[in-house]
Design a protein around this motif. Structure first.
Motif, PDB file in Angstrom:
ATOM      1  N   LEU A   1       0.831  -1.207   0.000  1.00  0.00           N
ATOM      2  CA  LEU A   1       0.000   0.000   0.000  1.00  0.00           C
ATOM      3  C   LEU A   1       0.864   1.255   0.000  1.00  0.00           C
ATOM      4  CD1 LEU A   1      -2.717  -1.027   2.631  1.00  0.00           C
ATOM      5  CD2 LEU A   1      -2.934  -1.009   0.132  1.00  0.00           C
ATOM      6  N   ARG A   2       0.544   2.176  -0.887  1.00  0.00           N
ATOM      7  CA  ARG A   2       1.300   3.421  -0.956  1.00  0.00           C
ATOM      8  C   ARG A   2       0.987   4.349   0.204  1.00  0.00           C
ATOM      9  NH1 ARG A   2       0.760   0.720  -5.069  1.00  0.00           N
ATOM     10  NH2 ARG A   2       2.364   0.603  -6.689  1.00  0.00           N
ATOM     11  N   SER A   3      -0.071   4.036   0.950  1.00  0.00           N
ATOM     12  CA  SER A   3      -0.396   4.818   2.139  1.00  0.00           C
ATOM     13  C   SER A   3       0.487   4.447   3.331  1.00  0.00           C
ATOM     14  CB  SER A   3      -1.870   4.606   2.519  1.00  0.00           C
ATOM     15  OG  SER A   3      -2.140   3.242   2.759  1.00  0.00           O
ATOM     16  N   ASN A   4       1.229   3.336   3.210  1.00  0.00           N
ATOM     17  CA  ASN A   4       2.132   2.927   4.280  1.00  0.00           C
ATOM     18  C   ASN A   4       3.430   3.719   4.147  1.00  0.00           C
ATOM     19  OD1 ASN A   4       3.905   1.602   6.054  1.00  0.00           O
ATOM     20  ND2 ASN A   4       2.842  -0.346   5.786  1.00  0.00           N
ATOM     21  N   GLU A   5       3.590   4.727   4.995  1.00  0.00           N
ATOM     22  CA  GLU A   5       4.709   5.660   4.870  1.00  0.00           C
ATOM     23  C   GLU A   5       6.022   5.087   5.379  1.00  0.00           C
ATOM     24  OE1 GLU A   5       3.545   9.309   6.713  1.00  0.00           O
ATOM     25  OE2 GLU A   5       1.909   9.692   5.279  1.00  0.00           O
ATOM     26  N   SER A   6       6.000   3.856   5.899  1.00  0.00           N
ATOM     27  CA  SER A   6       7.233   3.234   6.375  1.00  0.00           C
ATOM     28  C   SER A   6       8.096   2.721   5.225  1.00  0.00           C
ATOM     29  CB  SER A   6       6.907   2.064   7.312  1.00  0.00           C
ATOM     30  OG  SER A   6       6.246   2.524   8.468  1.00  0.00           O
ATOM     31  N   PHE A   7       7.524   2.624   4.034  1.00  0.00           N
ATOM     32  CA  PHE A   7       8.238   2.049   2.906  1.00  0.00           C
ATOM     33  C   PHE A   7       8.395   3.069   1.786  1.00  0.00           C
ATOM     34  CE2 PHE A   7       5.900  -1.223   5.149  1.00  0.00           C
ATOM     35  CZ  PHE A   7       6.907  -2.130   5.439  1.00  0.00           C
ATOM     36  N   LEU A   8       9.455   2.874   1.005  1.00  0.00           N
ATOM     37  CA  LEU A   8       9.688   3.716  -0.158  1.00  0.00           C
ATOM     38  C   LEU A   8       8.443   3.743  -1.038  1.00  0.00           C
ATOM     39  CD1 LEU A   8      11.693   5.279  -2.027  1.00  0.00           C
ATOM     40  CD2 LEU A   8      12.247   3.050  -3.039  1.00  0.00           C
ATOM     41  N   ARG A   9       7.992   4.927  -1.382  1.00  0.00           N
ATOM     42  CA  ARG A   9       6.811   5.054  -2.224  1.00  0.00           C
ATOM     43  C   ARG A   9       7.212   4.809  -3.681  1.00  0.00           C
ATOM     44  NH1 ARG A   9       1.804   7.485  -1.489  1.00  0.00           N
ATOM     45  NH2 ARG A   9       2.495   8.338   0.496  1.00  0.00           N
ATOM     46  N   LEU A  10       6.621   3.780  -4.283  1.00  0.00           N
ATOM     47  CA  LEU A  10       6.900   3.435  -5.668  1.00  0.00           C
ATOM     48  C   LEU A  10       5.723   3.821  -6.556  1.00  0.00           C
ATOM     49  CD1 LEU A  10       8.505  -0.116  -5.268  1.00  0.00           C
ATOM     50  CD2 LEU A  10       9.673   2.076  -5.535  1.00  0.00           C
ATOM     51  N   PRO A  11       5.950   3.969  -7.859  1.00  0.00           N
ATOM     52  CA  PRO A  11       4.847   4.316  -8.759  1.00  0.00           C
ATOM     53  C   PRO A  11       3.817   3.195  -8.841  1.00  0.00           C
ATOM     54  CG  PRO A  11       6.994   4.655  -9.809  1.00  0.00           C
ATOM     55  CD  PRO A  11       7.239   3.885  -8.549  1.00  0.00           C
ATOM     56  N   GLU A  12       2.595   3.539  -9.220  1.00  0.00           N
ATOM     57  CA  GLU A  12       1.619   2.516  -9.566  1.00  0.00           C
ATOM     58  C   GLU A  12       2.181   1.712 -10.738  1.00  0.00           C
ATOM     59  OE1 GLU A  12      -1.181   1.835  -8.141  1.00  0.00           O
ATOM     60  OE2 GLU A  12      -1.628   3.584  -6.888  1.00  0.00           O
ATOM     61  N   PRO A  13       1.826   0.442 -10.854  1.00  0.00           N
ATOM     62  CA  PRO A  13       2.393  -0.373 -11.932  1.00  0.00           C
ATOM     63  C   PRO A  13       2.281   0.257 -13.318  1.00  0.00           C
ATOM     64  CG  PRO A  13       1.235  -1.786 -10.388  1.00  0.00           C
ATOM     65  CD  PRO A  13       0.984  -0.374  -9.942  1.00  0.00           C
ATOM     66  N   ASN A  14       1.124   0.841 -13.630  1.00  0.00           N
ATOM     67  CA  ASN A  14       0.958   1.389 -14.982  1.00  0.00           C
ATOM     68  C   ASN A  14       1.703   2.707 -15.188  1.00  0.00           C
ATOM     69  OD1 ASN A  14      -0.630   3.060 -13.450  1.00  0.00           O
ATOM     70  ND2 ASN A  14      -2.545   2.630 -14.547  1.00  0.00           N
ATOM     71  N   ARG A  15       2.408   3.180 -14.159  1.00  0.00           N
ATOM     72  CA  ARG A  15       3.217   4.396 -14.284  1.00  0.00           C
ATOM     73  C   ARG A  15       4.681   4.084 -14.577  1.00  0.00           C
ATOM     74  NH1 ARG A  15       1.803   9.471 -14.819  1.00  0.00           N
ATOM     75  NH2 ARG A  15       3.415  10.161 -13.342  1.00  0.00           N
ATOM     76  N   TRP A  16       5.124   2.848 -14.285  1.00  0.00           N
ATOM     77  CA  TRP A  16       6.536   2.510 -14.471  1.00  0.00           C
ATOM     78  C   TRP A  16       6.983   2.762 -15.912  1.00  0.00           C
ATOM     79  CZ3 TRP A  16      10.251   1.764 -11.050  1.00  0.00           C
ATOM     80  CH2 TRP A  16       9.951   1.299  -9.762  1.00  0.00           C
ATOM     81  N   GLY A  17       6.165   2.351 -16.856  1.00  0.00           N
ATOM     82  CA  GLY A  17       6.557   2.459 -18.259  1.00  0.00           C
ATOM     83  C   GLY A  17       6.698   3.876 -18.767  1.00  0.00           C
ATOM     84  N   GLN A  18       6.202   4.851 -18.007  1.00  0.00           N
ATOM     85  CA  GLN A  18       6.291   6.246 -18.414  1.00  0.00           C
ATOM     86  C   GLN A  18       7.549   6.939 -17.886  1.00  0.00           C
ATOM     87  OE1 GLN A  18       2.560   8.203 -17.391  1.00  0.00           O
ATOM     88  NE2 GLN A  18       1.441   6.280 -17.693  1.00  0.00           N
ATOM     89  N   LEU A  19       8.316   6.214 -17.060  1.00  0.00           N
ATOM     90  CA  LEU A  19       9.505   6.800 -16.455  1.00  0.00           C
ATOM     91  C   LEU A  19      10.735   6.589 -17.324  1.00  0.00           C
ATOM     92  CD1 LEU A  19       9.068   5.575 -12.751  1.00  0.00           C
ATOM     93  CD2 LEU A  19       8.375   7.780 -13.725  1.00  0.00           C
ATOM     94  N   PRO A  20      11.709   7.501 -17.253  1.00  0.00           N
ATOM     95  CA  PRO A  20      12.982   7.266 -17.955  1.00  0.00           C
ATOM     96  C   PRO A  20      13.750   6.131 -17.272  1.00  0.00           C
ATOM     97  CG  PRO A  20      13.114   9.246 -16.603  1.00  0.00           C
ATOM     98  CD  PRO A  20      11.682   8.801 -16.560  1.00  0.00           C
ATOM     99  N   MET A  21      14.590   5.438 -18.018  1.00  0.00           N
ATOM    100  CA  MET A  21      15.295   4.285 -17.474  1.00  0.00           C
ATOM    101  C   MET A  21      16.142   4.643 -16.257  1.00  0.00           C
ATOM    102  SD  MET A  21      15.816   1.122 -17.417  1.00  0.00           S
ATOM    103  CE  MET A  21      15.076   0.525 -18.937  1.00  0.00           C
TER     104      MET A  21
END
Length: 382
Positions: free
Chosen positions: A138-158
């Motif tokens: 869960l992205r609401s769990n602030e104890s962990f590194l916040r990662l993109p939603e799965p469908n956002r990964w492909g929009q990021l630069p390598m």
């Protein structure tokens, strides 16, 4: 005189029988002690080739040990209490998959995974998988590194992808995880896929895989052969395979050919492709797992199912029967939810299937060999 003779003769026979029985018992105990004194750590640290190490330990395993290695389970709670220890010890499982219900904060997770590792290695001697599907934290769990939603990964630069995956891998490793469910290799599925482009998907997944390998994390490519076919329908198996060989399976083919063997597993989906197998879901289909994935595509590593309670529900089967069908079809490892009734039912079904020959000794040993090759090859230890 005759009476005395027979009494003496019977006495001698009794002594011989007792000595013989004691000798047999001593031999049996000696044999058992020889098996017990084989150290998993010593096998791992020996200079023998990995396949020889695998065969050595496989020969020391009981049938109960082997059956346990076919099971990856989840647990309730966020500490390892007596009930959790009992489940791990009783079934000698291959590993534990943590879910959001197990995650409170980093210190708690670190203590939880440490206790799981200690309990599991004591039970089976074999390093357990301790896994998580990082995309589902869960992205609401602030104890962990916040990662993109799965469908956002492909929009990021390598460069950004590599940075985030590296940081995530280090974070997970430091919390005691040694297995990440991901990257996702499926295409164009909302909330699951990184991209719809097979070339970019393969490029991203291989970059992610490299970061996991560098940071000593096993991983599992999700989900073979596809998650959803949408409205696509096919008249023949060749038509279905031709379509998928240009889409989702094209990604898997690239990953299989370019990823270091025994550093990863493939996760089976519960999709059904009637043109290939009109009776079984992919996760229980010999035509898909053994004939296509293993024979045609040349994959010889660990195959694990997605959660089989979901698959059994889709197939309208008992969860134990579904687990057996999956192993018979060529899977090596079934993922069971945290329901102890389900865990027990799966274990009993697998045990019975081995006993009656539904799961042959060759299939059982083959599955366990795949798991041991992965666990021994990459030297990820507690």
């Amino acid at each position: 005189m005759n009476l005395l003779f027979w009494r003496v003769l019977c006495g001698i026979a009794l002594v011989v029988a007792v000595i013989g029985a004691a000798g047999c018992q001593h031999e049996s105990q000696a044999e058992q002690e020889e098996v017990r004194t084989i150290s998993y750590r010593a096998v791992m640290q020996s200079d023998k080739p990995v396949p020889e190490k695998v065969n050595t330990w496989l020969g020391a395993m009981s049938q109960e040990d082997k059956i346990g290695q076919l099971m990856m389970i989840s647990l309730h709670g966020n500490t390892v209490g007596q009930s959790q220890r009992d489940v791990i010890r009783k079934y000698r499982v291959s590993g534990v998959m943590l879910t959001n219900g197990n995650l409170h904060n980093k210190d708690q997770v670190k203590a939880f995974t440490k206790d799981i590792m200690q309990t599991a290695t004591t039970a089976s001697m074999i390093t357990p998988y301790i896994g998580i599907n990082r995309d589902k934290v869960l992205r609401s769990n602030e104890s962990f590194l916040r990662l993109p939603e799965p469908n956002r990964w492909g929009q990021l630069p390598m460069e950004r992808i590599v940075n985030l995956v590296t940081r995530s891998a280090i974070e997970m490793r430091d919390m005691g995880f040694n297995l990440i469910m991901g990257p996702n290799a499926n295409l164009g599925v909302p909330n699951v896929s990184y991209t719809s482009d097979p070339t970019w998907a393969g490029h991203m997944d291989l970059a992610m895989a490299e970061r996991y390998q560098i940071n000593q994390i096993w991983f599992g490519y999700n989900y073979f052969p596809t998650v959803s076919l949408g409205d696509a329908s096919f008249g023949t198996a060749n038509e279905a395979k031709a379509y998928l060989n240009n889409t989702d399976v094209a990604v898997f083919k690239r990953l299989i050919s370019q990823t270091t063997a025994n550093t990863y597993m493939l996760i089976m989906s519960h999709v059904q492709i009637p043109a290939i197998d009109n009776t079984h879901l992919a996760s229980t289909s010999k035509a898909i797992i053994t004939d296509w994935l293993r024979h045609d595509l040349g994959y010889n590593g660990v195959v694990m199912t997605d959660r089989i309670d979901i698959g059994a529900l889709q197939a309208n089967q008992k969860i134990g029967d579904f687990a057996v069908s999956s192993i018979v079809a060529g899977s090596d490892l079934v993922l069971v939810d945290a329901d102890t009734v389900h865990i027990d039912e799966v274990h009993r079904a697998l045990t019975q299937a081995v006993a009656n020959g539904t799961i042959t000794n060759d299939r059982l040993n083959d599955a366990v060999k795949h798991i041991l090759l992965m666990k021994m090859q990459t030297q990820i230890q507690q």
